[in-house]
Enzyme design. Structure first.
Site, PDB file in Angstrom:
ATOM      1  N   ASP A  31       0.847  -1.184   0.000  1.00  0.00           N
ATOM      2  CA  ASP A  31       0.000   0.000   0.000  1.00  0.00           C
ATOM      3  C   ASP A  31       0.881   1.232   0.000  1.00  0.00           C
ATOM      4  O   ASP A  31       1.888   1.274   0.696  1.00  0.00           O
ATOM      5  CB  ASP A  31      -0.874   0.007   1.261  1.00  0.00           C
ATOM      6  CG  ASP A  31      -2.126  -0.817   1.054  1.00  0.00           C
ATOM      7  OD1 ASP A  31      -2.659  -0.792  -0.072  1.00  0.00           O
ATOM      8  OD2 ASP A  31      -2.543  -1.498   1.998  1.00  0.00           O
ATOM      9  N   ASP A  81      -4.651  23.934  13.368  1.00  0.00           N
ATOM     10  CA  ASP A  81      -4.997  22.749  12.582  1.00  0.00           C
ATOM     11  C   ASP A  81      -4.073  21.601  12.994  1.00  0.00           C
ATOM     12  O   ASP A  81      -2.875  21.625  12.724  1.00  0.00           O
ATOM     13  CB  ASP A  81      -4.817  23.096  11.097  1.00  0.00           C
ATOM     14  CG  ASP A  81      -5.242  21.950  10.204  1.00  0.00           C
ATOM     15  OD1 ASP A  81      -5.596  20.877  10.748  1.00  0.00           O
ATOM     16  OD2 ASP A  81      -5.204  22.119   8.975  1.00  0.00           O
ATOM     17  N   PHE A 106     -12.001  22.027   9.824  1.00  0.00           N
ATOM     18  CA  PHE A 106     -12.417  21.399   8.575  1.00  0.00           C
ATOM     19  C   PHE A 106     -13.751  20.684   8.788  1.00  0.00           C
ATOM     20  O   PHE A 106     -13.945  19.984   9.771  1.00  0.00           O
ATOM     21  CB  PHE A 106     -11.350  20.378   8.161  1.00  0.00           C
ATOM     22  CG  PHE A 106     -11.642  19.666   6.890  1.00  0.00           C
ATOM     23  CD1 PHE A 106     -11.247  20.209   5.665  1.00  0.00           C
ATOM     24  CD2 PHE A 106     -12.322  18.453   6.901  1.00  0.00           C
ATOM     25  CE1 PHE A 106     -11.505  19.533   4.489  1.00  0.00           C
ATOM     26  CE2 PHE A 106     -12.583  17.790   5.711  1.00  0.00           C
ATOM     27  CZ  PHE A 106     -12.180  18.331   4.511  1.00  0.00           C
ATOM     28  N   ALA A 148     -16.932  18.428   6.618  1.00  0.00           N
ATOM     29  CA  ALA A 148     -17.213  17.731   5.370  1.00  0.00           C
ATOM     30  C   ALA A 148     -17.991  18.632   4.418  1.00  0.00           C
ATOM     31  O   ALA A 148     -17.865  18.515   3.199  1.00  0.00           O
ATOM     32  CB  ALA A 148     -18.005  16.459   5.641  1.00  0.00           C
ATOM     33  N   MET A 185     -13.031  23.113   4.007  1.00  0.00           N
ATOM     34  CA  MET A 185     -11.988  24.115   4.195  1.00  0.00           C
ATOM     35  C   MET A 185     -11.710  24.184   5.692  1.00  0.00           C
ATOM     36  O   MET A 185     -12.495  23.756   6.509  1.00  0.00           O
ATOM     37  CB  MET A 185     -12.471  25.514   3.763  1.00  0.00           C
ATOM     38  CG  MET A 185     -12.803  25.653   2.302  1.00  0.00           C
ATOM     39  SD  MET A 185     -13.302  27.337   1.951  1.00  0.00           S
ATOM     40  CE  MET A 185     -14.736  27.537   2.973  1.00  0.00           C
ATOM     41  N   ASP A 212      -5.108  -4.248   6.476  1.00  0.00           N
ATOM     42  CA  ASP A 212      -5.756  -4.153   7.780  1.00  0.00           C
ATOM     43  C   ASP A 212      -7.274  -4.189   7.715  1.00  0.00           C
ATOM     44  O   ASP A 212      -7.924  -4.753   8.575  1.00  0.00           O
ATOM     45  CB  ASP A 212      -5.294  -2.889   8.514  1.00  0.00           C
ATOM     46  CG  ASP A 212      -5.511  -1.620   7.694  1.00  0.00           C
ATOM     47  OD1 ASP A 212      -5.983  -1.746   6.541  1.00  0.00           O
ATOM     48  OD2 ASP A 212      -5.190  -0.536   8.189  1.00  0.00           O
ATOM     49  N   ASP A 261      -9.711  -5.761   2.927  1.00  0.00           N
ATOM     50  CA  ASP A 261      -8.485  -6.457   2.549  1.00  0.00           C
ATOM     51  C   ASP A 261      -8.568  -7.956   2.771  1.00  0.00           C
ATOM     52  O   ASP A 261      -7.730  -8.702   2.267  1.00  0.00           O
ATOM     53  CB  ASP A 261      -7.305  -5.923   3.375  1.00  0.00           C
ATOM     54  CG  ASP A 261      -6.850  -4.571   2.890  1.00  0.00           C
ATOM     55  OD1 ASP A 261      -7.049  -4.289   1.696  1.00  0.00           O
ATOM     56  OD2 ASP A 261      -6.314  -3.794   3.696  1.00  0.00           O
TER      57      ASP A 261
END
Lengths: 563, 692
Positions: free
Chosen positions: B310, B347, B380, B382, B386, B526, B530
């Site tokens: 990955d 942030d 931030f 959804a 921003m 994980d 998978d």
């Protein structure tokens, strides 16, 4: 040694190396079913053969059916040869009015020719009629060699194909080997030999008066044709008892060269065919190189031993038992080739070799007849050692072992071990039996370690399907005919069946693509490894036995004691 | 317990226990599992009986007694090597056992809480765990979120989050809840929990022989049979030679001598060390915090030639990092950096932090206290996609600084009646094409510029991949990125191939394709997504932080949940196989010298002249003192070499990431050539000591 003799050795090996890719490529074409120049000549015969035995040449079988067909075919051949010997007195083409053969000798001879051994417990010209020799033995000379090639072809298919259980068709492989390889080569060789003066007729034996006034029987018969195939098919069973030391079998130095080349030609070329058919000629040359190194090393030791001053007689190069017409060098090229190649024909008596060169002949056989070896048989035997080498050393690169992308797992190892074990069992157990039993000991002509060497050689020869003998042993007894016969059977089919099983198992596997992490089996390192494994695994087993035979004899000879 | 602890090879208690165990392992039922050593055991019994009966009849032979003793030692040494390997595992499993037995569980029956012992829990039971509780058995979180201390199995002290749903729902018995409360549905039957299996594996108690081990055992047994043939036929050959030399048959080889010869020839070295090598392979994995569910998996790890990796976490650091500020026209780069830093001060995402770091590195803009600036952090969401700050400046106006995707910022600008310049559009497209993530920064109605966020390829990973390539292993990068981005990162990291925009089912498909072409595939994963791929892969390593489904599907579990572990696992597998091959080669090569010791010794009297020394003593090239000392030296060497090679068997041969050919040449030189030469020296030295 003279410069002339060295040149002869060079010519011999140059011819062998030069012819290998030519014949090898042709055979690859034949066996893969490609077009080749013999197709217009014998193609009709091939199709006729399939129609006659009701075989569909396009139908392929798994290893078990392949093995079953092979065993049935050989059993039939054995019974036929066995029975015509028992009744040869009433059968045609018996101008010398030879009587029926004893049951045990007939058993031994039938097994011997069926297994491509051609051990001869009997004297050819005084025992078997032309009919038995031609219809029985000569036919077996062809088909036993073709059987060896067929087994090899099944193995090649197992290695080169993936995820299939189809290994080809035994009858097709058998027919093609006989028609397009053995038959044409034998015809060419027979014609060349007749040109050199080898007899080829159906006359009855002639009785003549010698110059001294004694009476001598001059044998004759269809010799050239049988000699050609006995050399080409690594059979070795002479038309006459003295084999290729007999002037009617091997009259000139040129015929000698031809016959020596013929011993190794097909086994050597098959290595090229193998490489071609598995998709890498390098793989083929690798095996070829390992074989020729072992052969030349053996020859070098033999030459050294024979040309060394004899401590008893104090002079060089004893000629007793060797053919004065050919000299020591040519006798030794022959003796090493014939034992290496599971041929067994001789142009000198191995009993008369110095202990050391006699031991080389014996070791060549004991290693399992893998130094070129029998037609087909030598190479499939070698692949067994390749598998063992890959398994033992392959782990050292950090991957589970693989050969040509095929994983070598428990089943392959088990079968490979059986294939190595079978001939060793015969040589050791039967020799031990013979050396403690009255039945075994009473046949000996010599005492001391040399007598022991004769016993050891006989069983090695049987187990390796070689057929040559240390001539000092009277093997035409019930004991030897039976034990040697059984030994030949174990030595032949105890290897063939495991090899076919390996072929079947490998064919079903996937092929892992080549990468930098792959254990290479086509370089010098591998050649060295392979030779090491052959000598240690194949050879060390016999070290105790050899040390009580030829080794101690050579040491005693150095002290001036002979037997 | 920390599995990372390294147990010294010469730990006293361990040696003592292993010594005891090696005697217990003399039990024929246990011994017969190892055919080569079983043969030695039979020989030891036979020789002992001969010594005793000889002694009773009044002709005691001290020579035979010494042979018998050394034969017993050979068996004991072989047992010892296995015992010590097992002992190391046992020691590591000991503390796990304590965890398992003492735990009490709070089982939920209906709405009633019942206290039961952990081993009584069955699959499907629901238990409650609160802060301070030890999780009684393996299970899946079905309700709640908690931080869990998994140091008992991983050795890692930082707690991890476990929550219902998603990819972090699996919990392991024996670990401890630190905060909050969770409901767990038990997923293992009693006695078959993760810890139980781990204990069984490290102890070697239930160890099954692996396929390659079985094949090797067959080879060793086969060789033993071949040498058995050589030895049992020897008295017959010898008898013949005796009579030919005019010696009485009573001088034939005695049984103890034959047994000694046989034991010297059969491959006792590798036979004795084989299981120790296998167990220590498990052990070495465990030291790297990886648990294999079978020995077979470790072998397969050595064979793997395609690795699916990955991108995130394996090839790149988990997160994108700011690497550059590109200002819009009329804006200085410092202004842009300043604004970007302001918007990121609160942030806590790695991207945000990387912007702060870059601003400091490039323009020395220091961290400021947000409250002093009268700034409000806008996190931030959804919806807005921003984040940023609202600054109250001295004139009372509020400035809105935002950073986000170009789409989000464009909407923001439009809402503020601003204008989104063409140049910024071009920069954004260009950066995306290079595989980077552009982050646009704006203040009120003005676009300030673009922050260049980039995937950072892990240091040293390129080197690692080139080593893998040398070893013949192909690396394939798996990523959800678009092909352009993927290609750029693949080129930078030096992987051989990549799969872009990969969905979980693509992974499975890719594995199947590779396998159909004969490759063996390794992967690490994980998520529940998978699981099918993990199950299909030849080596599937599940991260311990992953779901129960993933852990069940894989054949190894990485307790550290470190994706790079896959490469280490491959190395452990290769090292295991190399060790096995090296010792096999060594063992077989040893035979040459032993022959030269024993054959001249036993045949000294044959065809002897008046001095009693036969011609075969010429083969005594080591000039060993006497026939008896020669045989003893060979058998002593044969026994001692097992003990001397135990450290090698446990640690494994030296491993370097090189091509097969280089590895082979090296190992062949050391263990092949060494195997031929070493016994000549060893036997000679022992002989000198004996004859002192």
């Amino acid at each position: 040694m003279t410069i002339l003799e060295i040149i002869q050795i060079l010519i011999f090996f140059s011819l062998l190396i030069g012819l290998t890719p030519i014949l090898g490529k042709y055979m690859a074409n034949v066996f893969t079913g490609n077009r080749h120049f013999m197709l217009p000549v014998f193609g009709w015969l091939e199709r006729l053969a399939y129609r006659f035995i009701k075989v569909d040449p396009n139908e392929e079988t798994n290893w078990k059916s392949y093995a079953f067909g092979l065993l049935m075919f050989n059993l039939t051949g054995f019974l036929f040869v066995f029975l015509i010997q028992l009744f040869q007195a009433v059968l045609p083409l018996n101008p010398a009015h030879l009587s029926n053969v004893s049951w045990h000798s007939a058993f031994n001879t039938a097994v011997s020719f069926m297994t491509n051994t051609n051990w001869q417990g009997y004297a050819g010209e005084t025992t078997l009629s032309y009919f038995v020799q031609m219809v029985g033995l000569t036919v077996q000379n062809f088909v036993s060699a073709a059987t060896g090639i067929a087994v090899l072809l099944a193995l090649i298919k197992g290695i080169s194909r993936k995820t299939t259980d189809k290994l080809g068709n035994f009858w097709v492989d058998l027919t093609r080997s006989t028609l397009y390889v053995l038959l044409p080569l034998s015809i060419v060789l027979a014609v060349l030999l007749v040109g050199q003066g080898v007899v080829q007729n159906f006359n009855s034996y002639e009785t003549i008066q010698t110059l001294q006034g004694a009476e001598q029987v001059i044998p004759s018969g269809p010799a050239a044709s049988q000699i050609a195939i006995k050399q080409m098919g690594t059979n070795g069973g002479g038309f006459f008892n003295a084999n290729s030391a007999h002037p009617f079998e091997n009259p000139t130095p040129f015929s000698n060269l031809l016959e020596m080349l013929a011993i190794l030609l097909i086994p050597a070329s098959l290595t090229f065919t193998y490489g071609k058919m598995v998709g890498s000629t390098r793989q083929g040359w690798t095996i070829f190189t390992a074989m020729i190194i072992l052969l030349i090393s053996g020859l070098a030791i033999s030459l050294y031993a024979e040309y060394a001053s004899n401590p008893v007689f104090g002079h060089l190069s004893l000629m007793e038992g060797k053919e004065t017409r050919f000299g020591i060098t040519n006798s030794l090229i022959w003796s090493t080739s014939t034992t290496a190649a599971s041929n067994g024909s001789v142009n000198a008596m191995h009993d008369s070799l110095s202990p050391l060169s006699g031991m080389i002949a014996m070791i060549n056989i004991m290693l399992g007849e893998v130094v070129f070896g029998g037609v087909g048989a030598g190479l499939y035997g070698m692949v067994i050692f390749v598998i063992l080498t890959v398994f033992i050393a392959g782990l050292m690169v950090g991957r589970t072992p693989e050969y040509m992308g095929k994983k070598i797992e428990a089943f392959e190892v088990k079968m490979a071990i059986i294939a190595v074990l079978a001939p060793s069992f015969v040589i050791l157990i039967f020799s031990a039996w013979a050396s403690v039993s009255q039945m075994g000991l009473s046949s000996l002509n010599n005492s001391g370690p040399h007598g022991f060497s004769e016993i050891l050689y006989a069983f090695s020869s049987a187990a390796g399907n070689n057929g040559s003998a240390f001539a000092g042993l009277n093997a035409n007894t019930v004991f030897y005919n039976l034990t040697l016969g059984i030994g030949m059977l174990i030595g032949r089919f105890g290897v063939i069946i495991p090899v076919l099983a390996i072929a079947g198992s490998m064919g079903r596997k996937k092929i892992t693509p080549l990468s930098a992490g792959t254990f290479r089996t086509d370089n010098w390192l591998f050649i060295g490894l392979l030779i090491g494994v052959i000598l240690i695994v194949g050879g060390l087993t016999f070290f105790p036995a050899l040390s009580l035979g030829p080794i101690v004899e050579q040491l005693l000879l150095n002290n001036g004691i002979t037997f | 317990m920390s599995t990372k602890q390294n147990i010294s090879l010469f730990d006293k208690a361990l040696l003592l226990q292993a010594t005891k165990d090696s005697v217990i392992k003399l039990n024929p039922v246990a011994l017969i599992k190892n055919p080569v050593i079983f043969i030695v055991g039979l020989g030891a019994v036979l020789t002992t009986v001969i010594v005793i009966t000889g002694g009773l009849q009044g002709n005691f032979s001290s020579f035979n007694l010494q042979i018998a003793i050394w034969l017993w030692f050979t068996v004991l040494f072989a047992n010892f090597s296995e015992a010590i390997a097992e002992g190391r595992g046992k020691a590591q499993a000991e503390s796990l056992k304590k965890n398992r037995t003492q735990t009490k569980a709070r089982k939920l029956v209906g709405k009633q809480e019942v206290s039961v012992f952990a081993p009584e829990l069955k699959k499907g039971d629901i238990v409650i765990c609160e802060a301070g509780d030890v999780i009684p058995s393996d299970g899946e979180v079905i309700e709640g979120i908690a931080s869990v201390d998994e140091s008992a199995i991983t050795g890692e002290s930082a707690p991890v989050i476990r929550e219902s749903g998603g990819d972090r729902s699996a919990v392991t018995g024996g670990t401890k809840v630190i905060s909050d409360r969770i409901l767990i549905s038990i997923t293992s039957e009693p006695g078959n929990t993760f810890i139980d299996r781990m204990i069984a594996l490290v102890e070697g108690a239930k160890r099954q022989k692996t396929p390659n081990e079985i094949a090797l055992s067959i080879l060793l047994s086969g060789l033993s049979i071949i040498f058995l043939l050589a030895v049992v036929t020897l008295p017959a050959f010898f008898g013949y030679s005796l009579s030919a030399s005019g010696l009485p048959g009573s001088e034939n080889l005695t049984l103890p001598v034959l047994v000694a010869l046989l034991v010297c020839l059969i491959p006792t070295t590798i036979g004795g060390l084989l299981s120790a090598i296998g167990i220590s392979g498990m052990d070495r994995l465990l030291q790297r915090n990886v648990i294999a569910t079978s020995g077979r998996a470790i072998e397969a790890a050595g064979d793997v030639d395609v690795l699916l990796l990955d991108k995130t976490g394996t090839i790149t650091l988990g997160n994108r990092m700011a690497t550059n500020f590109i200002p819009a026209d009329g804006v200085t780069v410092e202004e842009l950096a300043d604004a970007a830093q302001l918007s990121s001060l609160s942030d806590e995402t790695p991207e945000g932090r990387s912007i702060v770091v870059l601003a400091k590195e490039k323009f020395n803009i220091r961290g400021r206290d947000i409250t002093n600036l009268h700034a409000t952090f806008i996190p931030f969401t959804a919806q807005s996609r921003m984040s940023g700050v609202d600054l109250s400046s001295k004139d009372g106006k509020t400035h809105q600084i935002r950073k986000g995707s170009s789409e989000a910022i464009r909407t923001f600008i439009h809402n503020n009646n601003g204008f989104f310049p063409q140049k910024i559009k071009d920069i954004v497209t260009e950066l995306a094409r290079q595989g980077a993530t552009p982050l646009v920064v704006a203040e009120d109605d003005k676009v300030l510029g673009v922050v260049h966020l980039k995937d950072i390829v892990k240091g040293g990973i390129k080197q690692r991949f080139s080593e893998l390539r040398k070893m013949g292993i192909k690396t394939v990068m798996i990523t959800g990125d678009n092909p352009l981005t993927a290609a750029a990162i693949a080129a930078e990291a030096g992987v051989d191939d990549f799969m872009a925009e990969a969905k979980p089912e693509d992974k499975l498909q890719r594995i199947r394709e590779e396998q159909a072409n004969g490759h063996l595939v390794g992967m690490i994963g994980d998520g529940t997504n998978d699981a099918p791929a993990l199950a299909q892969a030849d080596i599937g390593i599940a991260m311990n932080s992953g779901t129960q489904a993933a852990r069940e599907a894989g054949n190894m579990v990485d307790l550290d949940s470190n994706p790079t572990k896959l490469i280490e696992v491959v190395e452990v597998g290769k090292q295991l196989l190399m060790t096995r091959g090296a010792l096999t080669t060594f063992s077989i090569a040893n035979d040459v010298a032993k022959y030269f010791a024993i054959i001249p010794a036993i045949a000294v009297s044959l065809y002897a002249g008046s001095n009693g020394v036969g011609p075969l003593s010429a083969l005594n090239i080591m000039h060993l003192g006497s026939p008896q000392s020669a045989i003893l030296s060979a058998i002593i060497f044969n026994a001692l070499i097992i003990v001397m090679l135990i450290p090698l068997a446990l640690k494994g041969v030296r491993y370097r990431p090189v091509s097969a050919n280089v590895a082979l040449t090296r190992n062949l030189f050391i263990y092949g050539l060494g195997g031929i030469i070493a016994p000549f020296i060893g036997i000679k030295l022992i002989d000198l000591l004996i004859n002192l």
